[in-house]
Design an enzyme around this catalytic site. Structure first.
Site, PDB file in Angstrom:
ATOM      1  N   ARG A  10       0.897  -1.328   0.017  1.00  0.00           N
ATOM      2  CA  ARG A  10       0.048   0.050  -0.038  1.00  0.00           C
ATOM      3  C   ARG A  10       0.796   1.095  -0.022  1.00  0.00           C
ATOM      4  O   ARG A  10       0.284   2.262  -0.339  1.00  0.00           O
ATOM      5  CB  ARG A  10      -1.078  -0.014   1.194  1.00  0.00           C
ATOM      6  CG  ARG A  10      -2.137  -0.962   0.972  1.00  0.00           C
ATOM      7  CD  ARG A  10      -2.989  -0.801   2.202  1.00  0.00           C
ATOM      8  NE  ARG A  10      -2.557  -1.875   3.219  1.00  0.00           N
ATOM      9  CZ  ARG A  10      -3.053  -1.689   4.469  1.00  0.00           C
ATOM     10  NH1 ARG A  10      -3.785  -0.976   4.952  1.00  0.00           N
ATOM     11  NH2 ARG A  10      -2.410  -2.622   5.356  1.00  0.00           N
TER      12      ARG A  10
ATOM     13  N   GLY B 292       3.041 -15.382   7.127  1.00  0.00           N
ATOM     14  CA  GLY B 292       2.341 -15.176   8.404  1.00  0.00           C
ATOM     15  C   GLY B 292       3.365 -14.612   9.344  1.00  0.00           C
ATOM     16  O   GLY B 292       4.387 -15.253   9.420  1.00  0.00           O
TER      17      GLY B 292
ATOM     18  N   TYR C 292       6.977  -4.718  15.505  1.00  0.00           N
ATOM     19  CA  TYR C 292       6.960  -4.578  14.154  1.00  0.00           C
ATOM     20  C   TYR C 292       8.119  -3.431  13.637  1.00  0.00           C
ATOM     21  O   TYR C 292       8.140  -2.542  14.379  1.00  0.00           O
ATOM     22  CB  TYR C 292       5.666  -4.077  13.742  1.00  0.00           C
ATOM     23  CG  TYR C 292       4.756  -5.136  13.996  1.00  0.00           C
ATOM     24  CD1 TYR C 292       4.847  -6.467  14.195  1.00  0.00           C
ATOM     25  CD2 TYR C 292       3.340  -4.918  13.681  1.00  0.00           C
ATOM     26  CE1 TYR C 292       3.875  -7.643  14.395  1.00  0.00           C
ATOM     27  CE2 TYR C 292       2.217  -5.848  13.975  1.00  0.00           C
ATOM     28  CZ  TYR C 292       2.460  -7.089  14.220  1.00  0.00           C
ATOM     29  OH  TYR C 292       1.545  -8.152  14.354  1.00  0.00           O
TER      30      TYR C 292
ATOM     31  N   ASP D 170       7.480  -1.628  11.291  1.00  0.00           N
ATOM     32  CA  ASP D 170       6.478  -0.170  10.648  1.00  0.00           C
ATOM     33  C   ASP D 170       5.841   0.487  11.855  1.00  0.00           C
ATOM     34  O   ASP D 170       4.891   0.885  11.369  1.00  0.00           O
ATOM     35  CB  ASP D 170       5.825  -0.958   9.663  1.00  0.00           C
ATOM     36  CG  ASP D 170       4.780  -1.909  10.010  1.00  0.00           C
ATOM     37  OD1 ASP D 170       4.802  -2.324  11.186  1.00  0.00           O
ATOM     38  OD2 ASP D 170       3.810  -2.236   9.052  1.00  0.00           O
TER      39      ASP D 170
ATOM     40  N   ASN E 150       1.026   2.073   7.224  1.00  0.00           N
ATOM     41  CA  ASN E 150       0.610   1.267   6.038  1.00  0.00           C
ATOM     42  C   ASN E 150       0.760   1.807   4.506  1.00  0.00           C
ATOM     43  O   ASN E 150       1.050   1.004   3.638  1.00  0.00           O
ATOM     44  CB  ASN E 150      -0.639   0.242   6.112  1.00  0.00           C
ATOM     45  CG  ASN E 150      -0.521  -0.678   7.415  1.00  0.00           C
ATOM     46  OD1 ASN E 150       0.349  -1.503   7.424  1.00  0.00           O
ATOM     47  ND2 ASN E 150      -1.201  -0.566   8.424  1.00  0.00           N
TER      48      ASN E 150
ATOM     49  N   ARG F  98      27.039  25.003   2.186  1.00  0.00           N
ATOM     50  CA  ARG F  98      27.443  23.599   1.777  1.00  0.00           C
ATOM     51  C   ARG F  98      28.378  22.775   2.503  1.00  0.00           C
ATOM     52  O   ARG F  98      28.923  23.427   3.326  1.00  0.00           O
ATOM     53  CB  ARG F  98      27.525  23.679   0.110  1.00  0.00           C
ATOM     54  CG  ARG F  98      26.387  24.191  -0.617  1.00  0.00           C
ATOM     55  CD  ARG F  98      26.623  24.654  -2.035  1.00  0.00           C
ATOM     56  NE  ARG F  98      27.540  23.377  -2.659  1.00  0.00           N
ATOM     57  CZ  ARG F  98      28.280  23.491  -3.574  1.00  0.00           C
ATOM     58  NH1 ARG F  98      28.440  24.827  -4.219  1.00  0.00           N
ATOM     59  NH2 ARG F  98      28.685  22.549  -3.982  1.00  0.00           N
TER      60      ARG F  98
ATOM     61  N   TYR G 156      30.774  33.880  -3.351  1.00  0.00           N
ATOM     62  CA  TYR G 156      31.103  32.561  -3.226  1.00  0.00           C
ATOM     63  C   TYR G 156      32.369  32.305  -2.821  1.00  0.00           C
ATOM     64  O   TYR G 156      33.521  32.611  -3.324  1.00  0.00           O
ATOM     65  CB  TYR G 156      30.887  31.789  -4.910  1.00  0.00           C
ATOM     66  CG  TYR G 156      31.177  30.620  -4.684  1.00  0.00           C
ATOM     67  CD1 TYR G 156      30.381  29.575  -4.149  1.00  0.00           C
ATOM     68  CD2 TYR G 156      32.556  29.935  -5.409  1.00  0.00           C
ATOM     69  CE1 TYR G 156      30.770  28.085  -4.054  1.00  0.00           C
ATOM     70  CE2 TYR G 156      32.744  28.761  -5.079  1.00  0.00           C
ATOM     71  CZ  TYR G 156      31.911  27.641  -4.534  1.00  0.00           C
ATOM     72  OH  TYR G 156      32.327  26.297  -4.469  1.00  0.00           O
TER      73      TYR G 156
ATOM     74  N   ASN H 153      38.366  40.427   6.335  1.00  0.00           N
ATOM     75  CA  ASN H 153      37.153  40.580   5.946  1.00  0.00           C
ATOM     76  C   ASN H 153      37.102  40.608   4.181  1.00  0.00           C
ATOM     77  O   ASN H 153      38.119  40.994   3.711  1.00  0.00           O
ATOM     78  CB  ASN H 153      36.860  42.284   6.217  1.00  0.00           C
ATOM     79  CG  ASN H 153      35.291  42.633   5.743  1.00  0.00           C
ATOM     80  OD1 ASN H 153      34.655  42.006   6.334  1.00  0.00           O
ATOM     81  ND2 ASN H 153      35.271  43.339   4.365  1.00  0.00           N
TER      82      ASN H 153
ATOM     83  N   ASN I 103      37.139  28.365  -7.660  1.00  0.00           N
ATOM     84  CA  ASN I 103      38.008  27.371  -7.218  1.00  0.00           C
ATOM     85  C   ASN I 103      38.119  26.108  -8.386  1.00  0.00           C
ATOM     86  O   ASN I 103      38.656  25.294  -8.253  1.00  0.00           O
ATOM     87  CB  ASN I 103      37.088  26.586  -6.020  1.00  0.00           C
ATOM     88  CG  ASN I 103      35.754  26.274  -6.384  1.00  0.00           C
ATOM     89  OD1 ASN I 103      35.263  27.090  -6.867  1.00  0.00           O
ATOM     90  ND2 ASN I 103      35.297  25.271  -5.647  1.00  0.00           N
TER      91      ASN I 103
HETATM   92  C1  UD1 Z   1      -1.361  -8.655  12.447  1.00  0.00           C
HETATM   93  C2  UD1 Z   1      -1.814  -9.580  13.801  1.00  0.00           C
HETATM   94  C3  UD1 Z   1      -3.207  -8.826  14.157  1.00  0.00           C
HETATM   95  C4  UD1 Z   1      -2.790  -7.470  14.728  1.00  0.00           C
HETATM   96  C5  UD1 Z   1      -2.105  -6.539  13.591  1.00  0.00           C
HETATM   97  C6  UD1 Z   1      -1.567  -4.955  14.282  1.00  0.00           C
HETATM   98  C7  UD1 Z   1      -1.494 -11.697  13.087  1.00  0.00           C
HETATM   99  C8  UD1 Z   1      -1.921 -12.981  12.654  1.00  0.00           C
HETATM  100  N1  UD1 Z   1      -2.411 -10.582  13.114  1.00  0.00           N
HETATM  101  O1  UD1 Z   1      -2.122  -8.432  11.402  1.00  0.00           O
HETATM  102  O2  UD1 Z   1      -3.756  -9.480  15.209  1.00  0.00           O
HETATM  103  O3  UD1 Z   1      -4.018  -6.758  15.170  1.00  0.00           O
HETATM  104  O4  UD1 Z   1      -0.940  -7.446  13.341  1.00  0.00           O
HETATM  105  O5  UD1 Z   1      -0.962  -4.305  13.140  1.00  0.00           O
HETATM  106  O6  UD1 Z   1      -0.089 -11.856  13.768  1.00  0.00           O
HETATM  107  N2  UD1 Z   1       5.411  -9.709   8.711  1.00  0.00           N
HETATM  108  C9  UD1 Z   1       6.390 -10.491   8.449  1.00  0.00           C
HETATM  109  N3  UD1 Z   1       6.315 -11.748   7.916  1.00  0.00           N
HETATM  110  C10 UD1 Z   1       5.064 -12.069   7.485  1.00  0.00           C
HETATM  111  C11 UD1 Z   1       3.724 -11.406   7.684  1.00  0.00           C
HETATM  112  C12 UD1 Z   1       4.065 -10.233   8.284  1.00  0.00           C
HETATM  113  O7  UD1 Z   1       7.399 -10.261   8.865  1.00  0.00           O
HETATM  114  O8  UD1 Z   1       4.761 -13.309   6.824  1.00  0.00           O
HETATM  115  C13 UD1 Z   1       5.329  -8.463   9.468  1.00  0.00           C
HETATM  116  C14 UD1 Z   1       5.112  -7.202   8.588  1.00  0.00           C
HETATM  117  O9  UD1 Z   1       6.405  -6.629   7.924  1.00  0.00           O
HETATM  118  C15 UD1 Z   1       4.629  -6.338   9.775  1.00  0.00           C
HETATM  119  C16 UD1 Z   1       3.839  -7.302  10.643  1.00  0.00           C
HETATM  120  O10 UD1 Z   1       4.665  -8.404  10.452  1.00  0.00           O
HETATM  121  O11 UD1 Z   1       5.638  -5.612  10.251  1.00  0.00           O
HETATM  122  C17 UD1 Z   1       2.569  -7.231  10.679  1.00  0.00           C
HETATM  123  O12 UD1 Z   1       2.064  -7.802   9.497  1.00  0.00           O
HETATM  124  P1  UD1 Z   1       0.669  -7.207   8.971  1.00  0.00           P
HETATM  125  O13 UD1 Z   1       0.204  -8.177   7.741  1.00  0.00           O
HETATM  126  O14 UD1 Z   1       0.680  -5.784   8.830  1.00  0.00           O
HETATM  127  O15 UD1 Z   1      -0.170  -7.627  10.116  1.00  0.00           O
HETATM  128  P2  UD1 Z   1      -1.577  -8.494  10.200  1.00  0.00           P
HETATM  129  O16 UD1 Z   1      -1.286  -9.979   9.825  1.00  0.00           O
HETATM  130  O17 UD1 Z   1      -2.615  -7.807   9.292  1.00  0.00           O
HETATM  131 CA    CA Z   2      -0.882  -3.984   9.557  1.00  0.00          CA
END
Ligand code: UD1
Ligand code: CA
Length: 494
Positions: A21, A86, A109, A111, A237, A342, A375, A386, A395
């Site tokens: 996104r 996941g 996280y 982010d 996001n 600079r 400059y 001065n 330069n």
């Molecule tokens: C997840 C949670 C959800 C929570 C939400 C808060 C799970 C299953 N769900 O949602 O309960 O309310 O975060 O924001 O955990 N990431 C990985 N690898 C992956 C998937 C994600 O590193 O395979 C990382 C992403 O980069 C991100 C974070 O995990 O930093 C969360 O991923 P995102 O997809 O935003 O969260 P959801 O799964 O929607």
């Molecule tokens: Ca998220």
């Protein structure tokens, strides 16, 4: 809240997600607010709990993210997530880098930029004080859609588990308490539970959230800590959320400086990055951006309308309408207005770089002044010198850049051109309009502008009928009329 827990075994920062996104060629976690990437904000918070190990889980745009970590956080261990999707799988991959058999592991996280060290410290402290298997940080939201919901026992006391939005029943979707995605785990419980989770859910992913119910079934205690500052756990996001979180971070940074004794006249037009330091009784006027590793001393006045990046300003200096990059401004020095500093500009104490002056790789000594329209590049200027208005240091010969040296107590005449490489000795001077191609010894005067020749009546002869010719004729007539009484002043003119 009391913070006396031991340091956790590890913090695992999840940063493998795609971040589509954002619509960007830059990985989401490398987008910046407050002068730092989202990922480095997450790492900075994690560092605050002094974990034995810090792990980042990567996958999407792996090379860019790993290079960024190598540059800014070389202590971070990189874990690669495979193609099993996941958050549960991400943590499982992260755990391969974690040696500890016992102790606490935090998951955060990459982010979520406003999460701070005190929040993590308090999470660890509460988790360990209660001897919990899992402690999840939660928030109460008006609009909880999209988030995992915290499912509690009927009396609301116990946390039974987390259900993802897409898997939730209509009744569960009414729940306002959401999973922030930030947790403290007992590492042994986490390893054991992760080995048993499946992808049998609406998204076909390994959900980290399934660990809670499994830990409970195993007899562990699962708790939630509710934060009353929900923005701390908000993720970016898309670019709209990025700007919102950036504005909120800025608001908090400005507030911190104001409470520490900095006057910020107009917070709505002032942007200060996370790493900037500012001394007491400094005043920041409207329209100022203090960026990157900028350090401002005490009793400084900055602005209005100035941008300083990676710039050091010493106590008592004044910087007006200036754009500065990698520059150093000395104590009680003065810069601006309309000035461009600079990289490599170093201005000594009580020095001055004035209006419409550009400098680059220029060391300007104590009390020396470049006041107007100049400059100065690749140059070293001594003390109390001065540089006359409109002086240019040439330069660059079109192929190479050369250095210019100007000593102390030098007077460079207005509109001089110093053709590098060249040096001017201490106490020397140049005449107005001099083109200095050869070294000037200490104490000497260099003049080479053509001597002036007067051609009387040139305008009336060569530009007859013009307003200039009429003005010249009128001036002449007036001078003739005033001739007798103005005898004295005429002599003075001669
Ligand atoms: C997840 C949670 C959800 C929570 C939400 C808060 C799970 C299953 N769900 O949602 O309960 O309310 O975060 O924001 O955990 N990431 C990985 N690898 C992956 C998937 C994600 O590193 O395979 C990382 C992403 O980069 C991100 C974070 O995990 O930093 C969360 O991923 P995102 O997809 O935003 O969260 P959801 O799964 O929607
Ligand atoms: Ca998220």
């Amino acid at each position: 809240m009391c913070v006396n827990s031991t340091a956790p075994a590890a913090v695992i920062v999840l940063a493998a997600g795609a971040g589509t996104r954002m619509r960007s060629k830059l990985p989401k976690v490398l987008h910046e607010i407050g002068g730092r990437s989202l990922l480095m904000h997450a790492i900075t918070a994690a560092r605050g709990v002094e974990p034995a190990q810090l792990v980042a889980v990567v996958r999407h745009e792996r090379e860019q993210v790993v290079a960024h970590l190598a540059e800014h956080a070389p202590e971070v261990l990189v874990a690669d997530q495979d193609d099993i999707p996941g958050t549960g799988r991400a943590v499982q991959c992260g755990l391969e880098q974690v040696g500890a058999e016992a102790g606490t592991v935090l998951v955060t996280y990459g982010d979520v930029p406003l999460l701070d060290a005190p929040t993590l410290q308090s999470l660890v402290a509460q988790h360990e004080a209660a001897g919990s298997a899992v402690t999840v940080l939660t928030a109460l939201l008006e609009d909880a859609s999209g988030y995992g919901r915290i499912v509690r026992s009927e009396d609301g006391g116990e946390v039974l588990g987390i259900v993802e939005h897409k898997d939730a029943s209509a009744a569960q979707r009414e729940i306002r308490e959401v999973n922030s995605g930030i947790y403290a785990f007992d590492v042994a419980v986490l390893r054991s539970a992760l080995s048993r989770i499946t992808t049998d859910n609406a998204q076909g992913e390994m959900y980290l959230t399934d660990v809670l119910a499994l830990a409970r079934e195993d007899g562990g205690s699962v708790r939630a800590v509710v934060t009353d500052d929900a923005i701390l756990v908000e993720g970016a996001n898309d670019r709209v959320q990025l700007a919102q979180l950036g504005a909120e971070m800025n608001r908090r940074i400005l507030e911190r400086h104001m409470r520490a004794g900095v006057s910020i006249v107009d917070p709505s037009t002032t942007w200060i990055d996370a790493e900037v330091s500012i001394g007491q009784d400094t005043t920041v006027l409207p329209g100022v951006q203090l960026l990157g590793a900028t350090d401002i001393g005490a009793d400084v006045v900055i602005g209005p309308d100035s941008t300083l990046r990676h710039t050091v300003v010493a106590d008592g200096a004044e910087v007006v309408r200036t754009h500065a990059l990698h520059a150093e401004i000395g104590e009680q020095a003065s810069v601006g207005p309309f000035t461009y500093l600079r990289p490599g500009t170093v201005l000594g104490a009580k020095g001055k770089i004035g209006g419409f002056v550009e400098t680059k790789n220029a060391q300007i000594g104590e009390g020396s002044k470049v006041p107007h329209l100049s400059y100065v590049g690749d140059a070293e200027i001594g003390e109390h010198t001065n540089i006359g208005a409109a002086t240019i240091v040439a330069n660059y010969d079109g192929v190479n850049k050369h250095r210019t040296r100007v000593g102390s107590h030098v007077r460079v005449g207005s509109d001089s051109v110093l053709v590098a490489p060249v040096s001017i000795g201490d106490g020397a001077a140049t005449g107005a309009g001099a083109v200095v191609r050869e070294d000037v010894p200490a104490g000497a005067l260099a003049v080479n502008a053509v001597s002036q020749r007067i051609v009387e009546g040139w305008t009336e002869r060569r530009r007859p009928g013009t307003p200039a010719a009429a003005a010249a004729a009128a001036a002449q007539k007036q001078a003739e009329g005033a001739d007798a009484p103005a005898q004295e002043s005429k002599e003075r003119e001669n």
